[in-house]
Scaffold this motif. Structure first.
Motif, PDB file in Angstrom:
ATOM      1  N   ILE A  23       0.851  -1.196   0.000  1.00 47.52           N
ATOM      2  CA  ILE A  23       0.000   0.000   0.000  1.00 47.52           C
ATOM      3  C   ILE A  23       0.882   1.240   0.000  1.00 47.52           C
ATOM      4  CG2 ILE A  23      -1.694   1.331   1.342  1.00 47.52           C
ATOM      5  CD1 ILE A  23      -2.851  -1.459   2.240  1.00 47.52           C
ATOM      6  N   HIS A  24       1.958   1.224   0.804  1.00 50.76           N
ATOM      7  CA  HIS A  24       2.888   2.356   0.811  1.00 50.76           C
ATOM      8  C   HIS A  24       3.585   2.515  -0.549  1.00 50.76           C
ATOM      9  CE1 HIS A  24       2.251   3.420   4.884  1.00 50.76           C
ATOM     10  NE2 HIS A  24       2.926   2.413   5.428  1.00 50.76           N
ATOM     11  N   ILE A  25       3.892   1.417  -1.204  1.00 50.61           N
ATOM     12  CA  ILE A  25       4.506   1.502  -2.534  1.00 50.61           C
ATOM     13  C   ILE A  25       3.550   2.214  -3.488  1.00 50.61           C
ATOM     14  CG2 ILE A  25       5.053   0.104  -4.579  1.00 50.61           C
ATOM     15  CD1 ILE A  25       6.667  -1.708  -2.785  1.00 50.61           C
ATOM     16  N   GLN A  26       2.285   1.859  -3.432  1.00 40.55           N
ATOM     17  CA  GLN A  26       1.309   2.495  -4.313  1.00 40.55           C
ATOM     18  C   GLN A  26       1.187   3.984  -4.002  1.00 40.55           C
ATOM     19  OE1 GLN A  26      -0.001   0.951  -6.938  1.00 40.55           O
ATOM     20  NE2 GLN A  26      -0.782   2.950  -7.522  1.00 40.55           N
ATOM     21  N   GLN A  27       1.156   4.335  -2.728  1.00 41.24           N
ATOM     22  CA  GLN A  27       1.097   5.746  -2.325  1.00 41.24           C
ATOM     23  C   GLN A  27       2.311   6.502  -2.853  1.00 41.24           C
ATOM     24  OE1 GLN A  27       1.069   4.993   1.868  1.00 41.24           O
ATOM     25  NE2 GLN A  27      -1.168   4.969   2.031  1.00 41.24           N
ATOM     26  N   GLN A  28       3.476   5.897  -2.730  1.00 44.85           N
ATOM     27  CA  GLN A  28       4.712   6.545  -3.170  1.00 44.85           C
ATOM     28  C   GLN A  28       4.752   6.692  -4.693  1.00 44.85           C
ATOM     29  OE1 GLN A  28       8.170   4.725  -1.330  1.00 44.85           O
ATOM     30  NE2 GLN A  28       7.173   4.756   0.664  1.00 44.85           N
ATOM     31  N   LYS A  29       4.224   5.724  -5.408  1.00 50.23           N
ATOM     32  CA  LYS A  29       4.166   5.829  -6.868  1.00 50.23           C
ATOM     33  C   LYS A  29       3.228   6.955  -7.290  1.00 50.23           C
ATOM     34  CE  LYS A  29       3.370   1.893  -8.963  1.00 50.23           C
ATOM     35  NZ  LYS A  29       3.078   0.476  -9.268  1.00 50.23           N
TER      36      LYS A  29
ATOM     37  N   TRP B 212       8.126   9.424  -4.913  1.00 49.99           N
ATOM     38  CA  TRP B 212       8.588   9.119  -3.556  1.00 49.99           C
ATOM     39  C   TRP B 212       9.024  10.352  -2.781  1.00 49.99           C
ATOM     40  CZ3 TRP B 212      13.445  10.003  -1.770  1.00 49.99           C
ATOM     41  CH2 TRP B 212      14.444  10.185  -2.700  1.00 49.99           C
ATOM     42  N   PHE B 213       9.628  11.340  -3.419  1.00 51.54           N
ATOM     43  CA  PHE B 213      10.121  12.496  -2.663  1.00 51.54           C
ATOM     44  C   PHE B 213       8.972  13.366  -2.154  1.00 51.54           C
ATOM     45  CE2 PHE B 213      10.333  13.517  -7.153  1.00 51.54           C
ATOM     46  CZ  PHE B 213       9.721  14.757  -7.240  1.00 51.54           C
ATOM     47  N   VAL B 214       7.890  13.522  -2.933  1.00 49.56           N
ATOM     48  CA  VAL B 214       6.714  14.263  -2.457  1.00 49.56           C
ATOM     49  C   VAL B 214       6.059  13.489  -1.317  1.00 49.56           C
ATOM     50  CG1 VAL B 214       4.443  15.186  -3.076  1.00 49.56           C
ATOM     51  CG2 VAL B 214       6.357  15.375  -4.685  1.00 49.56           C
TER      52      VAL B 214
ATOM     53  N   TRP C  68       5.508  15.052   2.404  1.00 49.52           N
ATOM     54  CA  TRP C  68       4.155  15.059   2.969  1.00 49.52           C
ATOM     55  C   TRP C  68       4.124  14.226   4.253  1.00 49.52           C
ATOM     56  CZ3 TRP C  68      -0.705  15.087  -0.522  1.00 49.52           C
ATOM     57  CH2 TRP C  68      -1.861  15.070   0.242  1.00 49.52           C
ATOM     58  N   TYR C  69       4.717  13.025   4.191  1.00 52.13           N
ATOM     59  CA  TYR C  69       4.706  12.102   5.327  1.00 52.13           C
ATOM     60  C   TYR C  69       5.297  12.764   6.572  1.00 52.13           C
ATOM     61  CZ  TYR C  69       5.238   7.633   7.817  1.00 52.13           C
ATOM     62  OH  TYR C  69       5.148   6.611   8.729  1.00 52.13           O
ATOM     63  N   PHE C  70       6.492  13.333   6.450  1.00 44.93           N
ATOM     64  CA  PHE C  70       7.154  13.925   7.618  1.00 44.93           C
ATOM     65  C   PHE C  70       6.501  15.233   8.050  1.00 44.93           C
ATOM     66  CE2 PHE C  70      10.524  11.008   6.163  1.00 44.93           C
ATOM     67  CZ  PHE C  70      10.585  10.237   7.324  1.00 44.93           C
ATOM     68  N   SER C  71       5.957  15.983   7.102  1.00 43.68           N
ATOM     69  CA  SER C  71       5.217  17.196   7.469  1.00 43.68           C
ATOM     70  C   SER C  71       3.965  16.830   8.267  1.00 43.68           C
ATOM     71  CB  SER C  71       4.815  17.981   6.218  1.00 43.68           C
ATOM     72  OG  SER C  71       5.940  18.415   5.525  1.00 43.68           O
ATOM     73  N   GLU C  72       3.262  15.824   7.776  1.00 45.79           N
ATOM     74  CA  GLU C  72       2.056  15.389   8.497  1.00 45.79           C
ATOM     75  C   GLU C  72       2.426  14.805   9.858  1.00 45.79           C
ATOM     76  OE1 GLU C  72      -1.940  12.651   8.020  1.00 45.79           O
ATOM     77  OE2 GLU C  72      -0.725  13.012   6.231  1.00 45.79           O
ATOM     78  N   TYR C  73       3.531  14.073   9.916  1.00 42.91           N
ATOM     79  CA  TYR C  73       3.979  13.535  11.204  1.00 42.91           C
ATOM     80  C   TYR C  73       4.223  14.669  12.205  1.00 42.91           C
ATOM     81  CZ  TYR C  73       6.927  11.696  14.858  1.00 42.91           C
ATOM     82  OH  TYR C  73       7.450  11.389  16.098  1.00 42.91           O
ATOM     83  N   LEU C  74       4.887  15.731  11.776  1.00 39.93           N
ATOM     84  CA  LEU C  74       5.159  16.858  12.682  1.00 39.93           C
ATOM     85  C   LEU C  74       3.878  17.532  13.151  1.00 39.93           C
ATOM     86  CD1 LEU C  74       8.295  18.438  10.985  1.00 39.93           C
ATOM     87  CD2 LEU C  74       8.208  17.111  13.106  1.00 39.93           C
ATOM     88  N   ILE C  75       2.931  17.688  12.239  1.00 43.65           N
ATOM     89  CA  ILE C  75       1.627  18.265  12.618  1.00 43.65           C
ATOM     90  C   ILE C  75       0.943  17.367  13.642  1.00 43.65           C
ATOM     91  CG2 ILE C  75      -0.705  18.772  11.771  1.00 43.65           C
ATOM     92  CD1 ILE C  75       0.731  19.644   9.104  1.00 43.65           C
TER      93      ILE C  75
END
Length: 107
Positions: free
Chosen positions: A41-47, A51-53, A57-64
């Motif tokens: 599922i993460h592979i599909q999200q990254q595609k 992957w860089f976006v 997004w992942y780390f920005s959302e984690y910080l929020i």
């Protein structure tokens, strides 16, 4: 998906996906269908996001979420990408029926 069993996975986690690689903490986890589905599922999200976006997004959302919950585990579990993966890892047909950008429903 290229599966690699190495000790690169952070403590308290079983897997880590960086498209197209899935890093597993131990070799025996290659037979864990739910974990592999979660990582697929993460592979599909990254595609979908490239992957860089995805990681921005992942780390920005984690910080929020960390500011919101003041707890690492709660912040991690409330990231939209993780919510989608955890809630659907048990459905081994999920990726066949999943719509593009479906993680947005978990935001």
């Amino acid at each position: 998906m290229i599966i690699i069993s190495k000790y690169l996975v952070p403590k308290n986690y079983s897997g880590l996906t960086i498209y197209p690689f899935v890093f597993l903490k131990r070799k025996d986890l290659k037979s864990d269908d739910f974990l592999l589905n979660h990582e697929k599922i993460h592979i599909q999200q990254q595609k979908e996001l490239l992957w860089f976006v995805f990681f921005i997004w992942y780390f920005s959302e984690y910080l929020i979420r960390l500011i919101q919950h003041k707890n690492h585990y709660k912040a991690y579990k409330n990231i939209s990408f993780e919510k989608e993966a955890y809630q659907n890892e048990g459905n081994l047909n999920y990726l066949l029926e999943r719509k593009k950008f479906n993680f947005l429903l978990y935001f």
